[in-house]
Design a protein around this motif. Structure first.
Motif, PDB file in Angstrom:
ATOM      1  N   ALA A 179      18.397  92.010  79.071  1.00 41.06           N
ATOM      2  CA  ALA A 179      17.127  91.403  79.499  1.00 41.06           C
ATOM      3  C   ALA A 179      17.130  89.904  79.217  1.00 41.06           C
ATOM      4  O   ALA A 179      17.742  89.429  78.258  1.00 41.06           O
ATOM      5  N   ARG A 180      16.404  89.161  80.048  1.00 41.65           N
ATOM      6  CA  ARG A 180      16.256  87.709  79.855  1.00 41.65           C
ATOM      7  C   ARG A 180      14.770  87.388  79.774  1.00 41.65           C
ATOM      8  O   ARG A 180      14.012  87.679  80.690  1.00 41.65           O
ATOM      9  N   LEU A 181      14.367  86.780  78.661  1.00 44.43           N
ATOM     10  CA  LEU A 181      12.970  86.431  78.420  1.00 44.43           C
ATOM     11  C   LEU A 181      12.819  84.918  78.428  1.00 44.43           C
ATOM     12  O   LEU A 181      13.571  84.209  77.749  1.00 44.43           O
ATOM     13  N   MET A 182      11.868  84.439  79.226  1.00 41.37           N
ATOM     14  CA  MET A 182      11.665  82.997  79.345  1.00 41.37           C
ATOM     15  C   MET A 182      10.202  82.723  79.687  1.00 41.37           C
ATOM     16  O   MET A 182       9.606  83.446  80.486  1.00 41.37           O
ATOM     17  N   ALA A 183       9.650  81.676  79.086  1.00 40.07           N
ATOM     18  CA  ALA A 183       8.278  81.283  79.428  1.00 40.07           C
ATOM     19  C   ALA A 183       8.262  80.561  80.780  1.00 40.07           C
ATOM     20  O   ALA A 183       7.519  80.935  81.689  1.00 40.07           O
ATOM     21  N   GLY A 184       9.038  79.492  80.903  1.00 43.07           N
ATOM     22  CA  GLY A 184       9.235  78.842  82.200  1.00 43.07           C
ATOM     23  C   GLY A 184       8.165  77.855  82.623  1.00 43.07           C
ATOM     24  O   GLY A 184       8.285  77.248  83.700  1.00 43.07           O
ATOM     25  N   TYR A 185       7.138  77.637  81.814  1.00 40.43           N
ATOM     26  CA  TYR A 185       6.021  76.809  82.262  1.00 40.43           C
ATOM     27  C   TYR A 185       6.394  75.332  82.357  1.00 40.43           C
ATOM     28  O   TYR A 185       5.934  74.631  83.262  1.00 40.43           O
ATOM     29  N   THR A 186       7.203  74.843  81.426  1.00 37.56           N
ATOM     30  CA  THR A 186       7.572  73.430  81.484  1.00 37.56           C
ATOM     31  C   THR A 186       8.356  73.119  82.752  1.00 37.56           C
ATOM     32  O   THR A 186       8.262  72.019  83.295  1.00 37.56           O
ATOM     33  N   ARG A 187       9.105  74.093  83.232  1.00 36.10           N
ATOM     34  CA  ARG A 187       9.931  73.883  84.417  1.00 36.10           C
ATOM     35  C   ARG A 187       9.094  73.645  85.665  1.00 36.10           C
ATOM     36  O   ARG A 187       9.502  72.924  86.575  1.00 36.10           O
ATOM     37  N   PRO A 223       1.109  77.421  79.204  1.00 36.56           N
ATOM     38  CA  PRO A 223       1.159  78.872  79.010  1.00 36.56           C
ATOM     39  C   PRO A 223      -0.168  79.561  79.318  1.00 36.56           C
ATOM     40  O   PRO A 223      -1.246  79.043  79.034  1.00 36.56           O
ATOM     41  N   ASP A 224      -0.070  80.754  79.886  1.00 37.07           N
ATOM     42  CA  ASP A 224      -1.237  81.596  80.120  1.00 37.07           C
ATOM     43  C   ASP A 224      -0.851  83.034  79.795  1.00 37.07           C
ATOM     44  O   ASP A 224       0.116  83.274  79.089  1.00 37.07           O
ATOM     45  N   ALA A 270       4.032  86.707  67.043  1.00 34.21           N
ATOM     46  CA  ALA A 270       5.304  87.412  66.943  1.00 34.21           C
ATOM     47  C   ALA A 270       6.407  86.575  66.310  1.00 34.21           C
ATOM     48  O   ALA A 270       7.216  87.091  65.529  1.00 34.21           O
ATOM     49  N   MET A 271       6.440  85.283  66.639  1.00 31.74           N
ATOM     50  CA  MET A 271       7.580  84.440  66.278  1.00 31.74           C
ATOM     51  C   MET A 271       7.283  83.428  65.184  1.00 31.74           C
ATOM     52  O   MET A 271       8.201  82.883  64.580  1.00 31.74           O
ATOM     53  N   GLY A 272       6.008  83.156  64.948  1.00 28.46           N
ATOM     54  CA  GLY A 272       5.634  82.030  64.110  1.00 28.46           C
ATOM     55  C   GLY A 272       5.426  80.797  64.971  1.00 28.46           C
ATOM     56  O   GLY A 272       5.950  80.683  66.089  1.00 28.46           O
ATOM     57  N   TYR A 273       4.659  79.850  64.453  1.00 28.75           N
ATOM     58  CA  TYR A 273       4.223  78.697  65.242  1.00 28.75           C
ATOM     59  C   TYR A 273       5.393  77.842  65.738  1.00 28.75           C
ATOM     60  O   TYR A 273       5.503  77.546  66.932  1.00 28.75           O
ATOM     61  N   GLU A 274       6.279  77.430  64.839  1.00 26.56           N
ATOM     62  CA  GLU A 274       7.335  76.502  65.269  1.00 26.56           C
ATOM     63  C   GLU A 274       8.306  77.154  66.238  1.00 26.56           C
ATOM     64  O   GLU A 274       8.700  76.546  67.241  1.00 26.56           O
ATOM     65  N   GLN A 275       8.705  78.383  65.949  1.00 30.39           N
ATOM     66  CA  GLN A 275       9.631  79.051  66.871  1.00 30.39           C
ATOM     67  C   GLN A 275       9.008  79.205  68.255  1.00 30.39           C
ATOM     68  O   GLN A 275       9.686  79.048  69.267  1.00 30.39           O
ATOM     69  N   PHE A 311      10.539  77.566  71.575  1.00 31.26           N
ATOM     70  CA  PHE A 311      10.872  78.461  72.680  1.00 31.26           C
ATOM     71  C   PHE A 311      10.266  77.962  73.981  1.00 31.26           C
ATOM     72  O   PHE A 311      10.929  77.921  75.026  1.00 31.26           O
ATOM     73  N   MET A 312       8.989  77.551  73.927  1.00 31.67           N
ATOM     74  CA  MET A 312       8.312  77.132  75.157  1.00 31.67           C
ATOM     75  C   MET A 312       8.648  75.696  75.543  1.00 31.67           C
ATOM     76  O   MET A 312       8.906  75.412  76.714  1.00 31.67           O
ATOM     77  N   MET A 313       8.692  74.779  74.582  1.00 35.09           N
ATOM     78  CA  MET A 313       8.980  73.378  74.916  1.00 35.09           C
ATOM     79  C   MET A 313      10.394  73.190  75.459  1.00 35.09           C
ATOM     80  O   MET A 313      10.619  72.399  76.374  1.00 35.09           O
TER      81      MET A 313
END
Length: 264
Positions: free
Chosen positions: A131-139, A144-145, A155-160, A164-166
């Motif tokens: 599986a591949r997980l990606m937010a993709g919003y910056t692209r 994020p929504d 799930a991940m903590g704030y910095e992670q 992940f998203m940036m």
């Protein structure tokens, strides 16, 4: 319910499958609202104790269908005019707020954007190795929504979550587990069987216990009042212990046998 949302029951498990494999299960309005309706229906059905959400083909959900053209909505004209949350906000509300039954995410392939939001809204997640997980919003110049600003930091903590998203990172199955985005990685060939087996295992417990457990966990994420939460816990355990299932559990414990739960 249209065939773009498939429903299958096995015992007390209801599996809801996004069924647009030719589009990698991309979210049209019809698919998204159909999925929400299916979750709400499962939440109301006493014989359903555990809900699984997964995708058909080799994808979980590739996000919003950018080809457009579908404006369907189950809302009346006036309600649609006033609606400020749409289906993209209803994923999290349907799964965490309106449904107090365990919802298991079967992330069998790509999960991007709102598709990732759907995945992260589930209570626990199994992810296939490929599986591949990606937010993709910056692209795409978006933000994020689908509840991701809530569920990813949880799930991940704030910095992670920020990284992940940036950084527009793509995370594969094993890394998703390492980051806390899922609880278990499964080889692709065994994924469907393992998802079914895991959900069936959860049905060994009383559905009353499972529902009260989820209510308490969700409520704890919504409050900063410790004393209020402790009172809520006690209220729930009183309800739990007064059930027929709780009596059966205690009798089975002393008799050294497996309990037989009826959801009462």
């Amino acid at each position: 319910m249209t065939d773009i949302v498939k429903i299958a029951d096995a015992g007390h498990v209801r599996t809801i499958t996004l069924n647009r494999p030719e589009k990698k299960n991309a979210l049209s309005n019809a698919l998204a609202w159909g999925l929400i309706a299916a979750i709400d229906d499962a939440a109301r059905t006493d014989e359903v104790w555990v809900i699984a959400i997964t995708g058909s083909g080799d994808a979980f959900c590739s996000g919003l269908d950018l080809s457009g053209g579908d404006r369907s909505t189950p809302l009346s004209a006036q309600s649609a005019q006033l609606d400020d949350i749409s289906w993209v906000g209803n994923f999290l509300l349907a799964i965490r707020k309106r449904c107090d039954k365990p919802v298991v995410g079967g992330i069998n392939g790509v999960a991007v954007g709102a598709g990732l939001g759907l995945a992260m809204a589930t209570d626990v997640r199994l992810v296939s190795r490929g599986a591949r997980l990606m937010a993709g919003y910056t692209r795409i110049g978006g933000s994020p929504d689908a509840g991701l600003t809530i569920t990813l930091p949880q799930a991940m903590g704030y910095e992670q979550a920020m990284r992940f998203m940036m950084e527009n990172r793509t995370v594969l199955g094993e890394e998703a587990v390492a980051l806390g985005m899922a609880g278990e990685v499964v080889d692709d060939a065994q994924f469907a069987d393992r998802l079914a087996h895991y959900c069936a295992e959860l049905c060994h417990w009383s559905p009353i216990t499972l529902r009260l457990l989820k209510r308490g966990m969700v409520k704890s994420l919504e409050t900063s009042d410790m004393e209020q939460q402790l009172r809520y816990e006690l209220s729930n355990i009183r309800i739990a212990f007064s059930s027929e299932d709780a009596k059966e559990a205690r009798e089975a414990f002393f008799e050294k046998r497996q309990p037989v739960f009826k959801g009462r």
